[in-house]
Design a protein around this motif. Structure first.
Motif, short mmCIF file in Angstrom:
data_model
loop_
_atom_site.label_atom_id
_atom_site.label_comp_id
_atom_site.label_asym_id
_atom_site.label_seq_id
_atom_site.Cartn_x
_atom_site.Cartn_y
_atom_site.Cartn_z
N ASN A 79 36.20 20.10 107.77
CA ASN A 79 35.34 19.11 107.13
C ASN A 79 34.36 19.73 106.14
N GLN A 80 34.16 21.04 106.25
CA GLN A 80 33.23 21.70 105.36
C GLN A 80 33.70 21.65 103.90
N ASN A 81 34.96 21.32 103.68
CA ASN A 81 35.48 21.23 102.33
C ASN A 81 35.30 19.85 101.72
N ILE A 82 34.76 18.91 102.49
CA ILE A 82 34.55 17.56 102.00
C ILE A 82 33.38 17.55 101.02
N SER A 83 33.55 16.89 99.90
CA SER A 83 32.47 16.78 98.93
C SER A 83 31.92 15.37 98.99
N GLY A 84 30.66 15.24 98.59
CA GLY A 84 30.04 13.93 98.57
C GLY A 84 28.81 13.90 99.44
N ASN A 85 28.03 12.86 99.25
CA ASN A 85 26.79 12.70 99.99
C ASN A 85 26.64 11.24 100.40
N VAL A 86 25.71 11.01 101.29
CA VAL A 86 25.35 9.65 101.66
C VAL A 86 23.91 9.42 101.22
N ASP A 87 23.52 8.17 101.13
CA ASP A 87 22.13 7.83 100.80
C ASP A 87 21.33 7.95 102.09
N ILE A 88 20.63 9.06 102.25
CA ILE A 88 19.92 9.31 103.51
C ILE A 88 18.84 8.26 103.74
N GLU A 89 18.35 7.61 102.68
CA GLU A 89 17.32 6.59 102.84
C GLU A 89 17.83 5.41 103.68
N LEU A 90 19.16 5.22 103.72
CA LEU A 90 19.71 4.14 104.54
C LEU A 90 19.43 4.37 106.02
N GLU B 221 20.43 17.75 106.43
CA GLU B 221 20.28 18.88 105.52
C GLU B 221 20.91 20.16 106.04
N LEU B 222 21.51 20.12 107.23
CA LEU B 222 22.21 21.29 107.77
C LEU B 222 23.44 21.61 106.92
N ASP B 223 23.77 22.90 106.85
CA ASP B 223 24.98 23.34 106.15
C ASP B 223 26.00 23.81 107.19
N VAL B 224 26.49 22.86 107.97
CA VAL B 224 27.51 23.14 108.98
C VAL B 224 28.56 22.04 108.91
N PRO B 225 29.81 22.33 109.30
CA PRO B 225 30.86 21.31 109.20
C PRO B 225 30.60 20.08 110.05
N GLN B 226 29.90 20.24 111.17
CA GLN B 226 29.64 19.09 112.05
C GLN B 226 28.72 18.08 111.37
#
Length: 244
Positions: free
Chosen positions: A27-38, A82-87
């Motif tokens: 999963n660490q290869n997945i790109s993209g983000n979510v709107d954390i404000e949600l 903000e963690l940089d881990v696959p989980q």
């Protein structure tokens, strides 16, 4: 052998769950983000759950939420994000896990005396109703919309809706001081089970558990997979993943 459509769907769902879990390290290869404000809504729901579970909670008898506490819970969720881990990618991007919205902050139900003039007005959506005590409560908590239950007035229940978020525990108690309101209840609890976030915190650290459920979830989910994170001093770390 003939395979029915439902059987095929169930088989594909089970296989997809196994693939998702077995490929977590990718999963660490997945790109993209979510709107954390949600996730501010999730933080409010998690805080509300703390209140409901603890009658001694300082916010238990207060209708206004303590948004400093809500923001603290949001910061915990953000620290995990903000963690940089696959989980982290697994819970936020792959499964997009949110807290279940089981405790309503903008509606409640009231069992009413249907022949009272103020209740007749209320059921018709006429606010103010003419009852000074009731109208004061409706105004104080921004209750501006009313719905009737199916079968009303034989089934004498109304739904009251607010335009703002409140802890409905003290609001329900205050409404029952009106003679024509026999009972008031906040809508709480969910039917079945599903994906959710749970929170445990103390003065030293907080634990956030993201979980998914599958298998007869309307009855409570047979299987769960969980990802547990700990936050200490604003810094998050992944602890473990497990199934139950």
């Amino acid at each position: 052998m003939r395979i029915t459509t439902l059987s095929l769907i169930a088989l594909l769902f089970a296989v997809s769950c196994e693939i998702n879990d077995s490929n977590e390290s990718k999963n660490q290869n997945i790109s993209g983000n979510v709107d954390i404000e949600l996730y501010r809504s999730d933080a409010l729901q998690l805080y509300y759950q703390e209140i409901i579970e603890n009658p001694d909670h300082p916010n238990y008898a207060e209708a206004e939420f303590d948004y400093e506490q809500v923001n603290e819970i949001f910061d915990l969720i953000k620290a995990v994000y903000e963690l940089d881990v696959p989980q982290r990618d697994t819970v936020f991007l792959v499964h997009q896990i949110h807290a279940r919205y089981c405790n309503m902050t903008s509606m409640l139900g009231v069992n009413v005396q249907t022949d009272a003039p103020e209740i007749q007005n209320l059921a018709a959506g006429v606010i103010p109703t003419g009852n000074e005590q009731l109208d004061g409560i409706l105004e104080a908590y921004a209750i501006d919309s009313v719905g009737v239950y199916y079968g009303y007035p034989d089934f004498p229940w109304l739904s009251l809706y607010t335009s703002e978020a409140y802890n409905m525990i003290p609001v329900a108690e205050e409404l029952t001081t009106v003679n024509s309101i026999l009972q008031a209840t906040m809508y709480g609890g969910c039917i079945g089970d599903g994906n959710t976030i749970s929170l445990e915190r103390n003065n030293d650290f907080a634990t956030l558990t993201f979980s998914i459920g599958w298998g007869d979830c309307p009855a409570g989910c047979i299987n769960h997979r969980c990802w547990e994170f700990r936050v200490i001093g604003g810094a998050a770390e992944f602890i473990q993943a497990y199934e139950n």
